[in-house]
Scaffold this active site. Structure first.
Site, mmCIF file in Angstrom:
data_model
loop_
_atom_site.group_PDB
_atom_site.id
_atom_site.type_symbol
_atom_site.label_atom_id
_atom_site.label_comp_id
_atom_site.label_asym_id
_atom_site.label_seq_id
_atom_site.Cartn_x
_atom_site.Cartn_y
_atom_site.Cartn_z
ATOM 1 C CE LYS A 103 -4.477 1.024 0.378
ATOM 2 N NZ LYS A 103 -5.623 0.152 0.061
HETATM 3 N N1 GLU Z 1 -7.308 0.451 -3.116
HETATM 4 C C1 GLU Z 1 -8.087 -0.720 -3.423
HETATM 5 C C2 GLU Z 1 -8.131 -1.643 -2.231
HETATM 6 O O1 GLU Z 1 -7.981 -1.228 -1.111
HETATM 7 C C3 GLU Z 1 -7.641 -1.387 -4.703
HETATM 8 C C4 GLU Z 1 -6.231 -1.877 -4.719
HETATM 9 C C5 GLU Z 1 -5.775 -2.333 -6.091
HETATM 10 O O2 GLU Z 1 -6.545 -2.288 -7.028
HETATM 11 O O3 GLU Z 1 -4.618 -2.738 -6.182
HETATM 12 O O4 GLU Z 1 -8.394 -2.805 -2.358
#
Ligand code: GLU
Length: 406
Positions: A103
């Site tokens: 993240k």
């Molecule tokens: N931000 C989204 C999540 O928390 C998508 C992450 C992604 O598509 O890699 O799952």
């Protein structure tokens, strides 16, 4: 205040007390592989130079490249990003896609930024991270306050720096820039498939009343999907306001209102309520689709929904989980309910690598197959272990990660 990473570890402990895991695995999985912090200087339109702090946490890549969004928010810090990266590792394992968990974030309120300022911030993040991300290393995506346009700027910056213009370094791009059909609505769509698959098991009626906290990437689309399917969305909120109408809100009119005023507040035919009140409505289904730690020890007693479905990451603390479980209010956990986003992200990555373009129908067929299968597997596991859906999802995910690490 609740530290999201401590909450994540508490969830881990609760789940791993139910089945036996290799103690060495449990020792390792509590720690991120790598945490990167950068400074991002951004020239503002008025000539000032501001410096923002940016992050990437690479939690676990046993199952594939790190995967997870980038969040722009004033309250984001490394602890939050660490928790979110951990949840990504579990989420990718829940839906069994070949990705690990990571993240990213920037501590910034981007709301007052002009497009130029956002672009310079986005490119600055990618410049600082270009050597730690990559199509086979770590593949970011959108999250809170980040958009397809921001992904396009980042992909372009990565291409300029490395020469890799495949776009596979980042997902959630606009379709014209290598994005996938269906990615924009995938998070809510995945949650909707899970809801439909589990609705009867959860004891919900055919037509539900729904309250939604958050009207961004996930919440707004959820409002549209549930109302188009004949459910009644009675309350919604965004970071500025909350509104309620027990007769049901006209969601298409509300989407137009939000687009022109940037808030759901002041919408005709609804009553404005205190922001947090959106969570306390009497309804069948409550969908938190904003930030973590919204349902906690102090307010959980006020929850009156029959079921909670988490489109946000980490909206319910472990103590609140206990209270809801004791009161017979099932919580469909984030790592299942919102996994549609990363699933279609992974489809996008695959299409970029293979230079393919899948139709929206193909994308949603594949997504539905995965969400239905894993939702049922988690529901069965919960019955088998006599526990809640979150612990069941954790157990399934951790078993998959453990196997990959072995
Ligand atoms: N931000 C989204 C999540 O928390 C998508 C992450 C992604 O598509 O890699 O799952």
């Amino acid at each position: 205040m609740n530290n999201p990473f401590e909450n994540a570890l508490a969830q881990l402990e609760r789940a791993t007390s139910l089945v036996s895991f290799d103690p060495d695995f449990l020792r390792v999985i509590r720690h991120p592989n790598r945490q990167v912090r950068i400074s991002i200087p951004v020239k503002m339109d008025d000539g000032r130079l501001e410096v923002f702090e940016g992050y990437r946490v690479q939690f676990n890549n046993a199952r594939g490249p790190y995967k997870g969004g980038i969040r722009f928010h004033q309250d984001t810090d490394i602890e939050e990003v660490k928790a979110l990266a951990f949840w990504m590792a579990l989420k990718c394992a829940v839906v069994n896609i070949p990705m690990g968990g990571g993240k990213g974030g920037v501590t910034v309120d981007p709301k007052p930024f002009t497009d130029g300022e956002k672009e310079r911030l986005a490119r600055g993040w990618m410049r600082g991270m270009a050597d730690v991300v990559g199509p086979q290393k770590d593949v970011p995506a959108p999250d809170v306050n980040t958009t397809p346009q921001i992904m396009e700027w980042m992909a372009d910056e990565y291409g300029k720096i490395t020469g890799d213009t495949s776009g596979a370094v980042i997902t959630g791009k606009p379709i014209e820039a290598g994005g996938s059909q269906g990615r924009g609505t995938a998070t809510a769509q995945g949650g909707f498939y899970v809801f439909e698959t589990l609705r009867e098991k959860l004891g919900l009626p055919e037509k539900c009343t729904v309250a939604i906290q958050g009207f961004g990437n996930a919440g707004q689309v959820a409002a549209q999907l549930w109302s188009q399917a004949g459910h009644k969305v009675i309350a919604v909120s965004d970071s500025r306001a909350a509104i309620v109408n027990p007769e049901g809100l006209d969601i298409e009119a509300l989407v137009a209102h939000k687009a022109s005023t940037r808030s759901v507040g002041g919408f005709d035919g609804a009553q404005t309520i205190d922001s947090m009140e959106v969570l306390y409505q009497i309804c069948d289904l409550l969908i938190p689709a904003a930030l973590e730690n919204q349902i906690h020890e102090e307010n959980v007693e006020k929850i009156q929904a029959k079921v909670v479905l988490e489109l946000a990451n980490g909206p319910t603390t472990p103590k609140a989980d206990d209270n809801l479980f004791a009161r017979g209010i099932p919580v469909v956990p984030d790592i299942l309910a919102n996994a549609g986003g990363v699933t279609v992200s992974t489809f996008e990555w695959e299409q970029n690598i293979k230079k393919e373009n899948w139709s929206e129908e193909e994308v949603f067929d594949k997504l539905k197959t995965i969400m239905d299968r894993e939702a049922l597997a988690i529901a069965d596991k919960a019955v088998q272990l006599n526990t809640d859906l979150r612990r069941a999802a954790f157990v399934i995910a951790l078993e998959r990660i453990q196997t990959a690490m072995e």
